[in-house]
Motif scaffolding. Sequence first.
Motif, PDB file in Angstrom:
ATOM      1  N   PRO A  40       0.812  -1.228   0.000  1.00 52.23           N
ATOM      2  CA  PRO A  40       0.000   0.000   0.000  1.00 52.23           C
ATOM      3  C   PRO A  40       0.841   1.272   0.000  1.00 52.23           C
ATOM      4  CG  PRO A  40      -0.881  -1.594   1.563  1.00 52.23           C
ATOM      5  CD  PRO A  40       0.441  -2.117   1.116  1.00 52.23           C
ATOM      6  N   LEU A  41       1.946   1.249   0.748  1.00 53.28           N
ATOM      7  CA  LEU A  41       2.824   2.419   0.768  1.00 53.28           C
ATOM      8  C   LEU A  41       3.524   2.606  -0.573  1.00 53.28           C
ATOM      9  CD1 LEU A  41       4.494   2.219   4.313  1.00 53.28           C
ATOM     10  CD2 LEU A  41       2.775   3.847   3.519  1.00 53.28           C
ATOM     11  N   ALA A  42       3.942   1.496  -1.170  1.00 51.92           N
ATOM     12  CA  ALA A  42       4.599   1.564  -2.476  1.00 51.92           C
ATOM     13  C   ALA A  42       3.667   2.182  -3.516  1.00 51.92           C
ATOM     14  CB  ALA A  42       5.051   0.179  -2.903  1.00 51.92           C
ATOM     15  N   GLU A  43       2.404   1.784  -3.482  1.00 51.59           N
ATOM     16  CA  GLU A  43       1.424   2.323  -4.433  1.00 51.59           C
ATOM     17  C   GLU A  43       1.158   3.801  -4.156  1.00 51.59           C
ATOM     18  OE1 GLU A  43      -2.001  -0.110  -4.122  1.00 51.59           O
ATOM     19  OE2 GLU A  43      -1.007  -1.931  -4.839  1.00 51.59           O
ATOM     20  N   LEU A  44       1.123   4.159  -2.876  1.00 55.38           N
ATOM     21  CA  LEU A  44       0.847   5.540  -2.504  1.00 55.38           C
ATOM     22  C   LEU A  44       1.986   6.469  -2.927  1.00 55.38           C
ATOM     23  CD1 LEU A  44      -0.978   7.557  -0.932  1.00 55.38           C
ATOM     24  CD2 LEU A  44       0.374   6.995   1.106  1.00 55.38           C
ATOM     25  N   VAL A  45       3.215   6.041  -2.701  1.00 57.30           N
ATOM     26  CA  VAL A  45       4.378   6.885  -2.992  1.00 57.30           C
ATOM     27  C   VAL A  45       4.742   6.851  -4.469  1.00 57.30           C
ATOM     28  CG1 VAL A  45       6.838   7.231  -2.525  1.00 57.30           C
ATOM     29  CG2 VAL A  45       5.273   6.649  -0.654  1.00 57.30           C
TER      30      VAL A  45
END
Length: 202
Positions: A40-45
Amino acid sequence: MRRRADLVLRFSRAERWVHRTTAALMGVCLATAACLYVAPLAELVGNRPLVVTVHVWCGLALPVPLLLGLAFRDLRADFVRLSRFTAVDRQWLRAVRGRAAHRPAGKFNAGQKLYAQWTLGAILVIVGTGLLMWLTHLAPASWRTGATFVHDWLAAAIAVVVAGHVRMAWRDREARLGMRTGLVERRWAEREHPHWRAAEPE
């Protein structure tokens, strides 16, 4: 309002600079690692190449503040203190195990010494394994696989230990002030570090 006459010098400007810079680099490394491994963080950033670049260069820079700080006498003196266990430290550990209220300590207690030594070792290992992962021509594939395993799990352990360190610091306002301003109250120093002979503030 803290009166200067009631304060003692705990950390010099160089010591505080090394701590803050190392903490900032470690924070960026942990944050970018989370962005690389938590979906989720990878997709957000997004922008994974940039995140990797920031992670790598901040990781390589981790030992630099300490190495530069060793040019200063105060930091070298604390480095020696943190690397040696004394009879007082053994008393402190026994007091912690026995949940005793009185826990004798010098400038640093045994828990702080263990944390500092563990952190130094962890930085050396995390940088070494990171280099093996980054510079693929340095070692065979089997070494890089092992380095990746150690790097990933050690990073997770570092995150847990750093969280514990922040939690302990958050519970001790005077310790935080000491790291921010360099000065602590004399009464706190005498209570928490009775075997430390602190110098008067300049």
